[in-house]
Design a protein around this motif. Structure first.
Motif, PDB file in Angstrom:
ATOM      1  N   ILE A 282     -17.598  -2.077  -1.395  1.00 12.05           N
ATOM      2  CA  ILE A 282     -16.173  -2.321  -1.619  1.00 12.05           C
ATOM      3  C   ILE A 282     -16.022  -3.724  -2.195  1.00 12.05           C
ATOM      4  CG2 ILE A 282     -13.927  -2.585  -0.485  1.00 12.05           C
ATOM      5  CD1 ILE A 282     -15.064  -0.596   1.668  1.00 12.05           C
ATOM      6  N   GLY A 283     -15.489  -3.794  -3.400  1.00 16.83           N
ATOM      7  CA  GLY A 283     -15.370  -5.093  -4.069  1.00 16.83           C
ATOM      8  C   GLY A 283     -14.013  -5.735  -3.927  1.00 16.83           C
ATOM      9  N   GLY A 284     -12.974  -4.925  -3.648  1.00 19.42           N
ATOM     10  CA  GLY A 284     -11.629  -5.463  -3.518  1.00 19.42           C
ATOM     11  C   GLY A 284     -10.810  -4.628  -2.554  1.00 19.42           C
ATOM     12  N   VAL A 285      -9.958  -5.292  -1.796  1.00 17.73           N
ATOM     13  CA  VAL A 285      -9.082  -4.603  -0.847  1.00 17.73           C
ATOM     14  C   VAL A 285      -7.647  -5.035  -1.142  1.00 17.73           C
ATOM     15  CG1 VAL A 285      -8.537  -4.153   1.564  1.00 17.73           C
ATOM     16  CG2 VAL A 285     -10.906  -4.644   0.898  1.00 17.73           C
ATOM     17  N   TRP A 286      -6.750  -4.036  -1.269  1.00 22.24           N
ATOM     18  CA  TRP A 286      -5.358  -4.289  -1.628  1.00 22.24           C
ATOM     19  C   TRP A 286      -4.474  -3.784  -0.486  1.00 22.24           C
ATOM     20  CZ3 TRP A 286      -5.486  -6.509  -6.495  1.00 22.24           C
ATOM     21  CH2 TRP A 286      -6.624  -6.252  -7.262  1.00 22.24           C
ATOM     22  N   SER A 287      -3.928  -4.696   0.282  1.00 18.28           N
ATOM     23  CA  SER A 287      -3.187  -4.340   1.490  1.00 18.28           C
ATOM     24  C   SER A 287      -1.696  -4.593   1.286  1.00 18.28           C
ATOM     25  CB  SER A 287      -3.713  -5.182   2.661  1.00 18.28           C
ATOM     26  OG  SER A 287      -2.981  -4.942   3.831  1.00 18.28           O
ATOM     27  N   VAL A 288      -0.917  -3.517   1.218  1.00 15.95           N
ATOM     28  CA  VAL A 288       0.532  -3.628   1.034  1.00 15.95           C
ATOM     29  C   VAL A 288       1.201  -3.461   2.393  1.00 15.95           C
ATOM     30  CG1 VAL A 288       2.579  -2.728  -0.127  1.00 15.95           C
ATOM     31  CG2 VAL A 288       0.367  -2.737  -1.314  1.00 15.95           C
ATOM     32  N   LEU A 289       1.819  -4.547   2.889  1.00 16.39           N
ATOM     33  CA  LEU A 289       2.427  -4.557   4.214  1.00 16.39           C
ATOM     34  C   LEU A 289       3.934  -4.787   4.170  1.00 16.39           C
ATOM     35  CD1 LEU A 289      -0.219  -6.867   5.977  1.00 16.39           C
ATOM     36  CD2 LEU A 289      -0.274  -4.374   5.741  1.00 16.39           C
ATOM     37  N   ASN A 290       4.432  -5.267   3.051  1.00 14.62           N
ATOM     38  CA  ASN A 290       5.860  -5.555   2.910  1.00 14.62           C
ATOM     39  C   ASN A 290       6.664  -4.274   3.160  1.00 14.62           C
ATOM     40  OD1 ASN A 290       8.470  -6.177   2.099  1.00 14.62           O
ATOM     41  ND2 ASN A 290       7.838  -7.224   0.223  1.00 14.62           N
ATOM     42  N   PRO A 291       7.491  -4.238   4.205  1.00 15.94           N
ATOM     43  CA  PRO A 291       8.248  -3.012   4.509  1.00 15.94           C
ATOM     44  C   PRO A 291       9.097  -2.526   3.346  1.00 15.94           C
ATOM     45  CG  PRO A 291       8.433  -4.603   6.306  1.00 15.94           C
ATOM     46  CD  PRO A 291       7.774  -5.319   5.163  1.00 15.94           C
ATOM     47  N   GLU A 292       9.560  -3.450   2.511  1.00 13.85           N
ATOM     48  CA  GLU A 292      10.398  -3.068   1.376  1.00 13.85           C
ATOM     49  C   GLU A 292       9.615  -2.297   0.320  1.00 13.85           C
ATOM     50  OE1 GLU A 292      12.264  -6.597  -0.050  1.00 13.85           O
ATOM     51  OE2 GLU A 292      13.546  -6.823   1.708  1.00 13.85           O
ATOM     52  N   LYS A 293       8.287  -2.349   0.409  1.00 12.32           N
ATOM     53  CA  LYS A 293       7.445  -1.650  -0.564  1.00 12.32           C
ATOM     54  C   LYS A 293       6.847  -0.361   0.001  1.00 12.32           C
ATOM     55  CE  LYS A 293       6.056  -5.464  -3.540  1.00 12.32           C
ATOM     56  NZ  LYS A 293       4.909  -6.116  -4.204  1.00 12.32           N
ATOM     57  N   LEU A 294       7.222  -0.013   1.205  1.00 10.85           N
ATOM     58  CA  LEU A 294       6.634   1.159   1.851  1.00 10.85           C
ATOM     59  C   LEU A 294       7.593   2.339   1.950  1.00 10.85           C
ATOM     60  CD1 LEU A 294       4.723  -0.641   4.752  1.00 10.85           C
ATOM     61  CD2 LEU A 294       3.763   0.243   2.614  1.00 10.85           C
ATOM     62  N   GLY A 295       8.825   2.163   1.470  1.00 10.70           N
ATOM     63  CA  GLY A 295       9.827   3.221   1.608  1.00 10.70           C
ATOM     64  C   GLY A 295       9.446   4.503   0.896  1.00 10.70           C
ATOM     65  N   PHE A 296       8.958   4.395  -0.330  1.00 14.93           N
ATOM     66  CA  PHE A 296       8.602   5.589  -1.092  1.00 14.93           C
ATOM     67  C   PHE A 296       7.451   6.324  -0.431  1.00 14.93           C
ATOM     68  CE2 PHE A 296       6.585   8.018  -4.471  1.00 14.93           C
ATOM     69  CZ  PHE A 296       7.668   8.647  -5.074  1.00 14.93           C
ATOM     70  N   ALA A 297       6.401   5.575  -0.029  1.00 18.25           N
ATOM     71  CA  ALA A 297       5.264   6.199   0.640  1.00 18.25           C
ATOM     72  C   ALA A 297       5.689   6.827   1.964  1.00 18.25           C
ATOM     73  CB  ALA A 297       4.160   5.155   0.872  1.00 18.25           C
ATOM     74  N   ALA A 298       6.608   6.171   2.668  1.00 15.06           N
ATOM     75  CA  ALA A 298       7.104   6.726   3.936  1.00 15.06           C
ATOM     76  C   ALA A 298       7.778   8.079   3.719  1.00 15.06           C
ATOM     77  CB  ALA A 298       8.046   5.743   4.604  1.00 15.06           C
ATOM     78  N   ARG A 299       8.565   8.178   2.650  1.00 18.11           N
ATOM     79  CA  ARG A 299       9.222   9.451   2.359  1.00 18.11           C
ATOM     80  C   ARG A 299       8.190  10.519   1.978  1.00 18.11           C
ATOM     81  NH1 ARG A 299      12.799   5.819  -0.058  1.00 18.11           N
ATOM     82  NH2 ARG A 299      12.121   6.309  -2.185  1.00 18.11           N
ATOM     83  N   GLN A 300       7.160  10.126   1.256  1.00 18.54           N
ATOM     84  CA  GLN A 300       6.100  11.076   0.924  1.00 18.54           C
ATOM     85  C   GLN A 300       5.395  11.560   2.193  1.00 18.54           C
ATOM     86  OE1 GLN A 300       4.020   8.492  -2.098  1.00 18.54           O
ATOM     87  NE2 GLN A 300       4.071  10.399  -3.301  1.00 18.54           N
ATOM     88  N   LEU A 301       5.114  10.636   3.101  1.00 20.76           N
ATOM     89  CA  LEU A 301       4.440  10.997   4.350  1.00 20.76           C
ATOM     90  C   LEU A 301       5.306  11.915   5.193  1.00 20.76           C
ATOM     91  CD1 LEU A 301       2.961   7.494   5.154  1.00 20.76           C
ATOM     92  CD2 LEU A 301       1.612   9.561   4.715  1.00 20.76           C
ATOM     93  N   ALA A 302       6.621  11.666   5.206  1.00 27.44           N
ATOM     94  CA  ALA A 302       7.528  12.508   5.965  1.00 27.44           C
ATOM     95  C   ALA A 302       7.516  13.923   5.425  1.00 27.44           C
ATOM     96  CB  ALA A 302       8.938  11.919   5.930  1.00 27.44           C
ATOM     97  N   ALA A 303       7.392  14.049   4.103  1.00 29.35           N
ATOM     98  CA  ALA A 303       7.374  15.376   3.485  1.00 29.35           C
ATOM     99  C   ALA A 303       6.085  16.126   3.833  1.00 29.35           C
ATOM    100  CB  ALA A 303       7.513  15.249   1.976  1.00 29.35           C
ATOM    101  N   LEU A 304       5.008  15.372   4.156  1.00 26.84           N
ATOM    102  CA  LEU A 304       3.735  16.000   4.496  1.00 26.84           C
ATOM    103  C   LEU A 304       3.736  16.528   5.931  1.00 26.84           C
ATOM    104  CD1 LEU A 304       1.158  13.484   2.925  1.00 26.84           C
ATOM    105  CD2 LEU A 304       1.799  15.759   2.060  1.00 26.84           C
ATOM    106  N   SER A 305       4.542  15.921   6.785  1.00 27.50           N
ATOM    107  CA  SER A 305       4.509  16.261   8.209  1.00 27.50           C
ATOM    108  C   SER A 305       5.379  17.469   8.521  1.00 27.50           C
ATOM    109  CB  SER A 305       4.948  15.048   9.027  1.00 27.50           C
ATOM    110  OG  SER A 305       6.268  14.686   8.678  1.00 27.50           O
TER     111      SER A 305
END
Length: 305
Positions: A282-305
């Motif tokens: 693994i040469g690079g790790v990209w960690s997105v923690l800003n809650p304002e940037k997680l809304g779209f992914a959260a909606r995608q995850l909700a659709a999976l559940s």
């Protein structure tokens, strides 16, 4: 152009192009939320347009979306220069086709976090030309029509963009299945505090970027080097596992064309961690923690559940 009444027919016709337009807007902006806004603005223009005068709806919409995004990028550049800590693009889960087909290594690379970060170096026009040419296969004649350039100017802009992006590291990227194995091994080693395994998985000069945007606790500068990354990782996992409310949960899913670690703490989405592979390390790790940037992914995850 004159309106034609819009209505259900207008919406249904637009739906056929929505996913492609979202994929275009996301590649141009690096923000899923802003991409959705740009697509919605394009729909409003579409609903008011005289579609009898539109010979090629896909081309018409691509021009509208591209120019909306170019305008947004101009103001976004100023905001991103003031951003607290590293700025990373919003994660998008891609195993459901949110960004279109990702059947080849080139298609996956075109939506990778590593490339999207590099595209931030480009001017809005350079980025538009690069994306239309590289990701969507537009001819320079067609690009010139979209951006109101001459064909020769499009070629010149593309040449400059390629030189600026080509400076990135050349690496061997293993097959997606092997990438997933490496990421899952990384997760297990991190949770168990297995330093020996982490040492084998991480490149000696690995870099960890954390995007908290000043909203949550996150490293404001890249962490460079295997030893420092291992120390940071083990410490972070320990803190999250002991956080009030408890319950550190992780799942490996596909984000931006490659395996990523989705992290929940106390039942709440905490972050999405993508990785850049270099052979079997693994040469690079990209960690997105800003809650304002997680809304779209959260909606995608909700659709999976």
């Amino acid at each position: 152009m004159t309106g034609d009444g819009g209505g259900a027919g207008s919406a249904e016709e637009f739906t056929a192009y929505r996913r492609r337009m979202f994929g275009l807007a996301y590649r141009l902006l690096g923000s899923a939320e802003e991409a959705e806004d740009a697509v919605q603005d394009a729909y409003l223009r579409w609903s008011r347009a005289d579609r009898a005068a539109i010979e090629q709806p896909g081309a018409w919409l691509a021009k509208v979306v591209t120019n909306l995004c170019v305008n947004r990028l101009t103001s976004a550049r100023a905001r991103r220069e003031r951003y607290v800590g590293p700025w990373l693009p919003e994660p998008v889960l891609t195993d459901g086709g949110a960004l279109g087909p990702l059947e080849s290594a080139e298609q996956r690379d075109a939506v990778s976090t590593a490339l999207l970060v590099l595209l931030e170096r480009l001017t809005p026009t350079e980025r538009a030309v690069y994306v239309l040419r590289e990701a969507f296969g537009y001819s320079h004649r067609d690009i010139a029509g979209v951006l109101d350039l001459t064909e020769a100017n499009s070629r010149q802009v593309y040449g400059r963009a390629v030189k600026r992006v080509a400076a990135r590291e050349t690496r061997f990227t293993p097959a997606v299945e092997r990438q997933r194995e490496l990421v899952e091994s990384f997760v297990t080693a991190a949770r168990e505090g297995d330093l020996a395994r982490l040492e084998r998985l991480l490149a000696e000069d690995v870099i960890w970027w954390s995007d908290g945007g000043g909203k949550v606790s996150a490293a404001r500068r890249p962490i460079v080097g295997r030893v420092k990354v291992m120390r940071f990782l083990v410490g972070t996992v320990g803190k999250l596992g002991a956080a009030p409310g408890g319950g550190l949960a992780v799942r490996v899913l596909e984000s931006n064309g490659g395996p990523a670690v989705v992290v929940w703490v106390g039942g709440q989405l905490y972050g999405v961690v993508g990785m850049t592979m270099r052979g079997d390390t693994i040469g690079g790790v990209w960690s997105v923690l800003n809650p304002e940037k997680l809304g779209f992914a959260a909606r995608q995850l909700a659709a999976l559940s």
